[in-house]
Design a protein around this motif. Structure first.
Motif, PDB file in Angstrom:
ATOM      1  N   SER B  79       0.976  -1.177  -0.066  1.00 39.36           N
ATOM      2  CA  SER B  79       0.297   0.289   0.010  1.00 39.36           C
ATOM      3  C   SER B  79       0.912   1.044  -0.017  1.00 39.36           C
ATOM      4  N   LEU B  80       0.713   2.050  -0.963  1.00 37.36           N
ATOM      5  CA  LEU B  80       1.441   3.358  -0.988  1.00 37.36           C
ATOM      6  C   LEU B  80       0.598   4.453  -1.052  1.00 37.36           C
ATOM      7  N   SER B  81       0.449   5.473  -0.118  1.00 35.22           N
ATOM      8  CA  SER B  81      -0.217   6.494  -0.044  1.00 35.22           C
ATOM      9  C   SER B  81       0.579   7.878  -0.210  1.00 35.22           C
ATOM     10  N   MET B  82      -0.039   8.659  -1.101  1.00 37.99           N
ATOM     11  CA  MET B  82       1.142   9.802  -1.547  1.00 37.99           C
ATOM     12  C   MET B  82       0.699  10.975  -1.926  1.00 37.99           C
ATOM     13  N   PRO B  83       1.120  12.376  -1.796  1.00 33.23           N
ATOM     14  CA  PRO B  83       0.435  13.406  -2.258  1.00 33.23           C
ATOM     15  C   PRO B  83       0.210  13.363  -3.861  1.00 33.23           C
ATOM     16  N   SER B  84      -0.782  13.726  -4.302  1.00 33.78           N
ATOM     17  CA  SER B  84      -1.242  14.043  -5.676  1.00 33.78           C
ATOM     18  C   SER B  84      -0.077  14.874  -6.600  1.00 33.78           C
ATOM     19  N   LYS B  85       0.653  15.452  -5.974  1.00 34.59           N
ATOM     20  CA  LYS B  85       1.730  16.189  -6.765  1.00 34.59           C
ATOM     21  C   LYS B  85       2.868  15.364  -7.134  1.00 34.59           C
ATOM     22  N   PHE B  86       3.071  14.207  -6.232  1.00 34.39           N
ATOM     23  CA  PHE B  86       3.810  13.330  -6.773  1.00 34.39           C
ATOM     24  C   PHE B  86       4.042  12.814  -8.046  1.00 34.39           C
ATOM     25  N   ASN B  87       5.289  12.704  -8.974  1.00 33.75           N
ATOM     26  CA  ASN B  87       4.707  12.223 -10.331  1.00 33.75           C
ATOM     27  C   ASN B  87       5.158  10.591 -10.352  1.00 33.75           C
ATOM     28  N   ASP B  88       5.029  10.169 -11.375  1.00 26.91           N
ATOM     29  CA  ASP B  88       5.238   8.913 -11.827  1.00 26.91           C
ATOM     30  C   ASP B  88       6.525   8.503 -11.664  1.00 26.91           C
ATOM     31  N   ASN B  89       7.513   9.351 -11.463  1.00 26.91           N
ATOM     32  CA  ASN B  89       9.067   9.147 -11.306  1.00 26.91           C
ATOM     33  C   ASN B  89       9.190   8.458  -9.874  1.00 26.91           C
ATOM     34  N   PHE B  90       8.349   9.262  -8.798  1.00 31.23           N
ATOM     35  CA  PHE B  90       8.520   8.543  -7.446  1.00 31.23           C
ATOM     36  C   PHE B  90       8.196   7.070  -7.317  1.00 31.23           C
ATOM     37  N   VAL B  91       6.908   7.138  -8.264  1.00 35.42           N
ATOM     38  CA  VAL B  91       6.490   5.417  -7.969  1.00 35.42           C
ATOM     39  C   VAL B  91       7.165   4.648  -8.965  1.00 35.42           C
ATOM     40  N   GLU B  92       7.870   4.869 -10.097  1.00 35.28           N
ATOM     41  CA  GLU B  92       8.950   4.180 -10.712  1.00 35.28           C
ATOM     42  C   GLU B  92      10.033   3.875  -9.857  1.00 35.28           C
ATOM     43  N   GLU B  93      10.453   4.738  -9.203  1.00 34.56           N
ATOM     44  CA  GLU B  93      11.842   4.660  -8.445  1.00 34.56           C
ATOM     45  C   GLU B  93      11.479   3.737  -7.075  1.00 34.56           C
ATOM     46  N   PHE B  94      10.444   4.086  -6.413  1.00 34.04           N
ATOM     47  CA  PHE B  94      10.094   3.743  -5.260  1.00 34.04           C
ATOM     48  C   PHE B  94      10.080   1.893  -5.718  1.00 34.04           C
ATOM     49  N   TYR B  95       9.294   1.495  -6.804  1.00 33.96           N
ATOM     50  CA  TYR B  95       9.132   0.150  -7.429  1.00 33.96           C
ATOM     51  C   TYR B  95      10.173  -0.539  -7.777  1.00 33.96           C
ATOM     52  N   LYS B  96      11.122   0.449  -8.249  1.00 33.52           N
ATOM     53  CA  LYS B  96      12.327  -0.305  -8.680  1.00 33.52           C
ATOM     54  C   LYS B  96      13.167  -0.795  -7.175  1.00 33.52           C
ATOM     55  N   GLY B  97      13.040  -0.160  -6.394  1.00 32.63           N
ATOM     56  CA  GLY B  97      13.660  -0.289  -5.040  1.00 32.63           C
ATOM     57  C   GLY B  97      12.853  -1.413  -4.292  1.00 32.63           C
ATOM     58  N   LEU B  98      11.686  -1.527  -4.398  1.00 34.50           N
ATOM     59  CA  LEU B  98      11.133  -2.743  -3.972  1.00 34.50           C
ATOM     60  C   LEU B  98      11.737  -3.943  -4.566  1.00 34.50           C
TER      61      LEU B  98
END
Lengths: 308, 308
Positions: B79-98
């Motif tokens: 489960s990831l909750s984040m501010p809507s201003k965060f872009n897809d780069n945040f999601v991409e990098e976070f999931y690469k880390g996972l």
């Protein structure tokens, strides 16, 4: 970037064969599993929801997905983050709500809470992971709808979204709509009568993001077109006090009713047939109301997007 | 009210037989399961952690608990909750880390991300549920330590907490300590060599809340006293730049090392023996350093409490 695009990013990175349905089906473990979060200020407001009601709703949100998968809700893990000023009464009431919300599931055993964690934070944040046992049942997938299947639903549609509108305006009636938002009903008998008997592939989803959204997702994933008769969709008469009541019935979220695409011979007694699955046309979703026909090539403008 | 009291409240309401260890062991499904959250501003700070590093750490926090249970990490829901201003780069990098954080687990298959959800919110909030397969291994419990067992550890202790202190002061060295906080090591070989071979009940925990906290929890749950020789505990020499380095070694959190109470014949080659399990005395934990002996009837004042 909207949610659906972000999910595509996630699918590309994880290369997971499991992401696509609301529950992941893990045949090696004989379970389906789902996780859903509720964020204060996004999904709920403590001004109009008690900690007990929040607990009931938080666990039902997840039970609903397990039921839609066709499995039997069994175990839950609960992450609760809350401000340190909250006292033990909040925790106690919230957990009583979880317990009660996970009971009386149409003859199934109550959900057991087996773990989770407690952390501090500015806002209340709840994330629940739920495991459902397959127990020989047939598991659904949104990609399983086939031409000739009927589209059936249970529950009333739009009431929860209407109730939220009332709460946001500070109104307390009609009580029925408010209760539909605060304390949603589940439909275990419907779900389990489908998954116990059916031998063919089928699609079933809950209507947590709205009936129209679920219909659209089934149509897209199954590569078919759904033809829906609006006048067959069950709704509470009270909803007509809203000007945009038809939009609420179609696209209002958080009802946690069920919608399924099934061969006619497997339709449960209490199901309402609202349409049928047809070979793919230009658009995935066609909704007829009286003599008006609306063709939906997208439903994004009508549904809630966390990242718009 | 502190965390431990709140957990007692939860145990009383849920009447769950599974709550007590960091992982719940579900024999009917052949799995252990855990859930841990990371809250922005409480567990991490985006000023000094990249989204990629956050992903690595978030999944390792959970893998660590599964390893300590003795099982093999298999599936994760995120489960990831984040501010809507965060872009897809945040999601991409976070999931690469996972992805990367869930790989290279001592010969085990990588963890598969099978589900979860994405929601909006003021702050980043991450909750990960992880399922580990038992696969015939012997599962640990903190209540399994027996008089005569040795207390063994792997990893260096206190480095992560020291690294956090440096980051909070805006310092960038010693790099080793900072890296220990940002990107903690896991010890799959240690965990799996224990759980594969051992036929007797044993206790194993990770040191996510500090070595002293884990020792105290094992002693209390097992109704024994642990006698520990501080001078045997492995730590990075760099930690001595802190005045309170001994407290950091004993009670600093987030190292994700492992501590186990085992019969002597099952101690892995690379384990360090730091003490032994003794019959219950007046206090659960006794730590000797050179000629000084400290008896702990509680460790609460030294450990992090979300609700103090």
């Amino acid at each position: 970037m909207n949610e659906n695009c972000l999910i595509e990013v996630i699918k590309n990175i994880t290369k997971s064969r499991y992401i696509g349905d609301d529950c992941a089906y893990l045949p090696d473990l004989g379970i389906t599993v789902t996780q859903d979060s509720l964020v204060e200020g996004v999904h709920f407001n403590l001004d109009w929801t008690t900690p007990y009601e929040l607990g009931v709703k938080a666990i039902r949100v997840n039970i609903s997905d397990i039921l839609a998968s066709g499995a039997e809700p069994a175990y839950a893990l609960v992450s609760l983050s809350m401000p340190s000023k909250f006292n033990d009464n909040f925790v106690e009431e919230f957990y009583k709500g979880l317990n009660d919300g996970g009971s009386n599931l149409g003859g199934l055993p109550s959900v057991e809470i087996v773990g989770g964690d407690l952390t501090g934070g500015d806002r209340v944040f709840i994330s629940i992971c739920m495991l459902g046992k397959v127990n020989g049942r047939n598991i659904s997938s949104r990609s399983n709808a086939k031409s000739g299947y009927k589209i059936v639903v249970c529950g009333k549609h739009g009431s929860s979204a209407a109730g939220l509108k009332l709460l946001e305006k500070g109104q307390k009636a009609p009580e029925k709509l408010i209760q539909a938002h605060i304390s949603p009903h589940l439909f275990p008998e419907f779900a389990l009568s489908v998954s116990k008997n059916i031998t063919e592939p089928y699609a079933m989803m809950d209507t947590s993001d709205g009936l129209g959204d679920a219909l659209f997702k089934i149509a897209r994933a199954s590569n078919v077109t759904l033809n829906i008769d609006f006048d067959k969709i069950p709704y509470d008469e009270e909803i007509k006090c809203f000007k945009d009541w038809e939009q609420l019935v179609l696209f209002g979220g958080e009802d946690y009713g069920l919608v399924a695409a099934l061969p006619e011979s497997y339709i449960p007694d209490d199901a309402v047939i609202i349409g049928e699955v047809c070979p793919k046309e230009r658009v995935p979703l066609i909704i007829k109301k009286s003599d008006k026909i609306v063709k939906y090539s997208s439903v994004e403008e009508f549904t809630f997007n966390h990242f718009s």
